[in-house]
Design a protein around this motif. Structure first.
Motif, PDB file in Angstrom:
ATOM      1  N   ASN B 324       0.909  -1.324   0.001  1.00 13.48           N
ATOM      2  CA  ASN B 324      -0.030   0.121  -0.005  1.00 13.48           C
ATOM      3  C   ASN B 324       1.050   0.861   0.127  1.00 13.48           C
ATOM      4  OD1 ASN B 324      -2.524   0.690   0.203  1.00 13.48           O
ATOM      5  ND2 ASN B 324      -3.386  -0.088   1.979  1.00 13.48           N
ATOM      6  N   LEU B 325       1.085   1.594  -1.227  1.00 14.86           N
ATOM      7  CA  LEU B 325       2.513   2.978  -1.344  1.00 14.86           C
ATOM      8  C   LEU B 325       1.704   3.760  -0.569  1.00 14.86           C
ATOM      9  CD1 LEU B 325       3.139   1.212  -4.364  1.00 14.86           C
ATOM     10  CD2 LEU B 325       4.978   1.570  -2.880  1.00 14.86           C
ATOM     11  N   PRO B 326       3.143   5.205  -0.102  1.00 14.17           N
ATOM     12  CA  PRO B 326       1.738   6.425   0.899  1.00 14.17           C
ATOM     13  C   PRO B 326       2.225   7.266   0.227  1.00 14.17           C
ATOM     14  CG  PRO B 326       3.874   5.682   1.915  1.00 14.17           C
ATOM     15  CD  PRO B 326       3.607   4.647  -0.005  1.00 14.17           C
ATOM     16  N   CYS B 327       3.508   7.476  -1.037  1.00 15.69           N
ATOM     17  CA  CYS B 327       3.570   8.521  -1.755  1.00 15.69           C
ATOM     18  C   CYS B 327       3.194   8.398  -3.547  1.00 15.69           C
ATOM     19  CB  CYS B 327       5.402   9.333  -1.694  1.00 15.69           C
ATOM     20  SG  CYS B 327       5.518   8.834   0.411  1.00 15.69           S
ATOM     21  N   ILE B 328       3.332   9.923  -4.017  1.00 13.09           N
ATOM     22  CA  ILE B 328       2.931   9.638  -4.913  1.00 13.09           C
ATOM     23  C   ILE B 328       3.513  10.820  -5.837  1.00 13.09           C
ATOM     24  CG2 ILE B 328       1.129  11.477  -4.764  1.00 13.09           C
ATOM     25  CD1 ILE B 328      -0.651  10.316  -6.609  1.00 13.09           C
TER      26      ILE B 328
END
Lengths: 465, 423
Positions: B324-328
């Motif tokens: 669940n990747l937190p950054c963009i």
């Protein structure tokens, strides 16, 4: 379910810690919290029964004769004198900052010992029964209409036990609340989502309410698949109770939280005694003002619950305060000191916020609108207490033409503009009344607490876009 | 103790423990005066139990408080097992293996919070130099978070973060009139000059809000979004591509869908990432303890991949879920400063909150402060709201050629929405 046995067993430790810290701090309070929540959910493909948003711990509040200090911890155990020393060390300050502390009067510590209890029917329902109810409701929604892509049913009961101890006060409270939520994802002309929310301290009422609204939620989802964007403009609107509550909460409630007065962050500070709304408008807030999700007996500062009339006949008459802001303003606290959890600071917060009912009939209100919208269901809102601008989003609206509701749905509907203009434009208030106890409120973008809001239907004029 | 009790329970097919220890030091200012000093020392522990039964997998989460005895925890486990047996979810495997001890880089790691707190406060109030301006409230939170994930398949990972959040309220007052803006600033490296500059920029914007007027409306105009709102927009698009949304049929876009169909603007390429330098959201692993794989979810305007947790990735048949990747991150576009000036625009410095509705194809929001360029000059404006069709806005959007890093976002400094309705 009775008051927390864990907290009950900590009464002596609380008193001992108050006494130990009292050697340095003239005012010390300890708040113990034990909140137990369960989240039960079923949808087309999955289900769950688990702990919800609970908490268990302590927060110590101190006043050194000048300013406030707080320390949050998970447990009280061992030598309270040693713990007191640890707390004193933890809240020490850089000497330069110490010189910059405010000078606020010591809080009152009126003697009172009382235990409060409000019963629920939660013990009558086991988790398997509640999960099976959710599964049955999800299946029912899925079977009712082939366009239902997924259907969610959720029941979320929680119980609150709190213990508050100072040198002169020892209060405990225990109560509960539950929410039931139905939501469908619907595939039609376009995809839509619709939901129905129930709130009560009786699971029997929650379940009955959910069962009674399965057709409504599907019907709404179907309508929303052909909802159009609204043509931006200024319109006459009729609000349902949810949107009335959203206006009460966002447009005005945040603006009378008196910690904002202390910081000169609220225009309301300068408008006490002035007309801020139409003369037919009356607004309240308070844990004791109605029975809903925020109906506690005492707040997180140990102040007993109030029913505060904020607007009387259109005139701003009172604000909402926590202990620290009341101390700085030299006013009596109104029982609105609330924390996100024992880990967070207490602020002045709303509880149950609503407009009083009026005398108009809803059908007369709709009939009075040449062209406008009836607005339904809160999506979100954002306050701006300093500048009295609002942004409130309704899930949907139904167009009113020549005094009649049409089949023209619009979604979403964003209300924005000036708070006084909106409140002064209120021209009719219905005789119906509903408070919806399913909301969470943040202060800025954090510090979430459970709140309710609502009231009657309002007729107002507002910018929609 | 928790791990031992879980291992002793024969009915469990798996378990996971998530523990976050937080030590904080917090300062609450009313104007320039310190009202409250807080410190916290707390641990949050949640335990997930998994029970395989009837060809399905049940799970249940419970929290453990510091006050619980061994008997209490044992009872909690038994209750959770009972709850898990009521749950009939499709089977999936927990992530396996791997020990890790990670730490986000920070220059605050070995600092005394009392001294550091004072320095941060000084950096904030150093920006309070605008005549007529003031910082009416400021809250400073210094955190040390230590998060640990352990599971029954050998994962034992820890990551530590030192980070600071500043909430400040820059205000401008003249006579009885006064306006404010909201500033939320987070960092993992303390740079006093940077903090002062950030607050000073917001102070100047508060002054501009004071002088701002409502422009002539309605108007159709290009609207520039800044990183905070760009993050909201791109996160909404990305969330729609999360494994869980796809599995739950709650998603609007499927892989291969063109989000910018028939568009003539810059094409969006959006990557979900584990880390962005300086962001407290950065992480080395997710709540499952799963390692991350940075993933481009939108490539050249087309939905290219889903992302998310191990469980829902497995449900969709993904061989190696991304975590669940937190950054963009968004790639730069072609919009230059000179391009921007070719037509009138509103540069939104402060919105109440970007309103997005994918299902109803809506984008909008109330504008608290914008800079209106009318083709010749730029003036601050307020008291307006903007709205439009999200699909049309995406099709024609432009992205600036200049990249910035702000919070958990790295990407173009501006995103231009063409022809929005402003009222």
């Amino acid at each position: 379910m009775p008051f927390s046995t864990y907290l009950d067993g900590k009464r002596a430790d609380c008193r001992a810690l108050v006494a130990a810290l009292g050697k340095r701090f003239p005012y010390v309070s300890v708040l113990g919290t034990d909140v137990r929540a369960t989240a039960i959910r079923a949808d087309k493909k999955s289900s769950n029964v688990q702990d919800g948003r609970g908490e268990c711990g302590f927060v110590v509040k101190m006043h050194d004769g000048r300013s406030f200090f707080e320390y949050s911890l998970d447990d009280l155990s061992g030598d309270m004198n040693a713990l007191a020393e640890k707390i004193e060390t933890a809240v020490e300050l850089d000497p330069d900052l110490r010189a910059r502390m405010i000078e606020a009067p010591l809080p009152q510590d009126e003697p009172l010992k009382q235990d409060f209890l409000r019963e629920t029917d939660f013990a009558e329902y086991d988790e398997e029964t509640l999960l099976n109810t959710c599964k049955a409701l999800s299946n029912e929604l899925l079977e009712k209409d082939e366009h239902v892509l997924n259907a969610f049913a959720m029941i979320q009961p929680f119980t609150v036990s709190k213990l508050f101890v100072t040198k002169n006060r020892e209060l405990s409270q225990h109560y509960g609340w539950a929410n039931g939520i139905l939501m469908v994802v619907y595939g039609g002309e376009k995809m839509s989502q619709a939901r129905h929310v129930e709130g009560s301290d009786k699971l029997k009422e929650i379940i009955e309410g959910m069962k009674a609204h399965t057709d409504d939620v599907i019907q709404l989802a179907e309508h929303l698949t052909h909802a159009q964007a609204i043509e931006p403009g200024v319109y006459d609107v009729i609000t349902d109770s949810s949107i009335t509550g959203l206006i009460a909460h966002e447009a005005f409630g945040h603006g009378v939280e008196m910690d904002q007065f202390v910081k000169d962050r609220a225009m309301a500070k300068h408008c006490m005694g002035q007309y801020v709304a139409s003369p037919i408008t009356n607004m309240h807030d308070g844990a004791a003002a109605t029975h809903s999700v925020a109906s506690y007996f005492f707040d997180d500062d140990g102040v007993l619950a109030h029913d505060t009339q904020i607007i009387k006949d259109g005139i701003l008459v009172a604000g909402l305060s926590d202990l620290a802001s009341a101390s700085q303003l030299s006013t009596a606290p109104t029982g609105n000191g609330r924390r996100d959890s024992y880990k967070r600071k207490a602020y002045s917060r709303m509880t149950n916020t609503f407009f009083e009912p009026g005398k108009d009939k809803l059908e007369d209100m709709i009939a009075s609108v040449k062209h406008g919208y009836m607005l339904f269901e809160t999506n979100n809102g954002m306050e701006d207490p300093k500048n009295w601008q609002i942004q409130c989003t309704a899930e949907y609206g139904i167009e009113i033409v020549d005094g009649k509701l049409t089949d023209n749905y619009v979604s979403p509907v964003v209300m924005s503009g000036s708070v006084p203009e909106l409140l002064k434009s209120i021209s009719m208030i219905s005789d119906q009344f509903k408070v919806i106890g399913a909301g969470m409120c943040g202060k800025g973008y954090k510090e979430w607490v459970r709140v309710s809001d609502g009231g009657p239907n309002l007729k107002a004029r507002v910018k929609l876009g | 103790m928790i791990q031992r009790l879980l291992e002793q329970n024969r009915e469990l097919s798996g378990w996971r423990i998530n523990e976050t220890a937080t030590a904080s030091y917090e300062l609450f200012f009313v104007h320039r005066k310190l009202e409250t000093v807080r410190a916290t020392d707390t641990v949050s522990t949640s335990v997930t139990v998994y029970v395989d039964h009837d060809g399905k997998k049940g799970d249940s989460v419970f929290t453990v408080s510091a006050a619980m005895t061994e008997a209490d925890v044992k009872q909690k486990i038994e209750t959770a097992v009972r709850r898990a047996k009521l749950v009939f979810n499709e089977p999936y495997e927990l992530p396996e293996g791997g020990e890790e001890s990670a730490e986000l880089p920070s220059n605050m790691k070995d600092r005394d919070p009392k001294e550091l707190g004072r320095q941060i406060a000084d950096a904030v109030f150093a920006a309070d130099t605008v005549p007529g301006g003031s910082i009416n409230a400021c809250e400073i939170f210094l955190y040390r978070d230590t998060a640990r994930v352990i599971n029954s398949r050998g994962i034992d990972k820890t990551q530590q973060k030192h980070w600071v959040m500043i909430e400040a309220i820059p205000t401008f007052t003249e006579g009885a009139e006064s306006v404010e803006l909201y500033e939320d600033h987070r960092f993992t490296d303390f740079d006093a000059a940077k903090v002062t500059a950030e607050i000073a920029r917001r102070m100047a914007e508060a002054r501009d809000r004071f002088t701002a007027k409502k422009p002539k409306v309605p108007m159709e105009i290009n609207v520039l979004l800044r990183p905070h709102e760009i993050t909201e927009l791109l996160s909404e698009l990305a969330d729609d591509l999360n494994y869980q949304s796809a599995y739950m049929h709650a998603n609007l876009h499927k892989i291969g869908d063109d989000l910018q169909e028939n568009g003539d603007g810059d094409k969006l390429t959006v990557t979900m990432k584990a880390q962005v330098p300086g962001s407290e959201a950065s992480a080395s692993f997710d709540a499952d303890g799963a390692a991350f794989t940075d993933t481009s979810v939108i490539r050249d305007g087309v939905a290219a991949a889903n992302f998310g947790s191990s469980r829902f990735g497995q449900y969709l048949g993904v061989e190696k879920p991304t975590g669940n990747l937190p950054c963009i991150r968004a790639e730069a576009g072609t919009l230059t400063d000179a391009d921007m000036k070719k037509a009138p625009y509103l540069d939104c410095a402060s919105l109440s909150g970007l309103q997005l509705d994918l299902y109803n194809d809506y984008i909008g929001g109330e504008i608290r402060l914008a800079y209106y360029f009318d083709g010749e000059k730029t003036v601050p404006v307020t008291g307006i709201s903007m709205s439009g069709k999200l699909s049309a806005a995406l099709a024609a959007l432009r992205l600036s050629d200049r990249m910035v890093t702000e919070g958990a976002y790295e990407g173009p400094q501006y995103l231009l929405l063409k022809g929005m309705t402003v009222l």
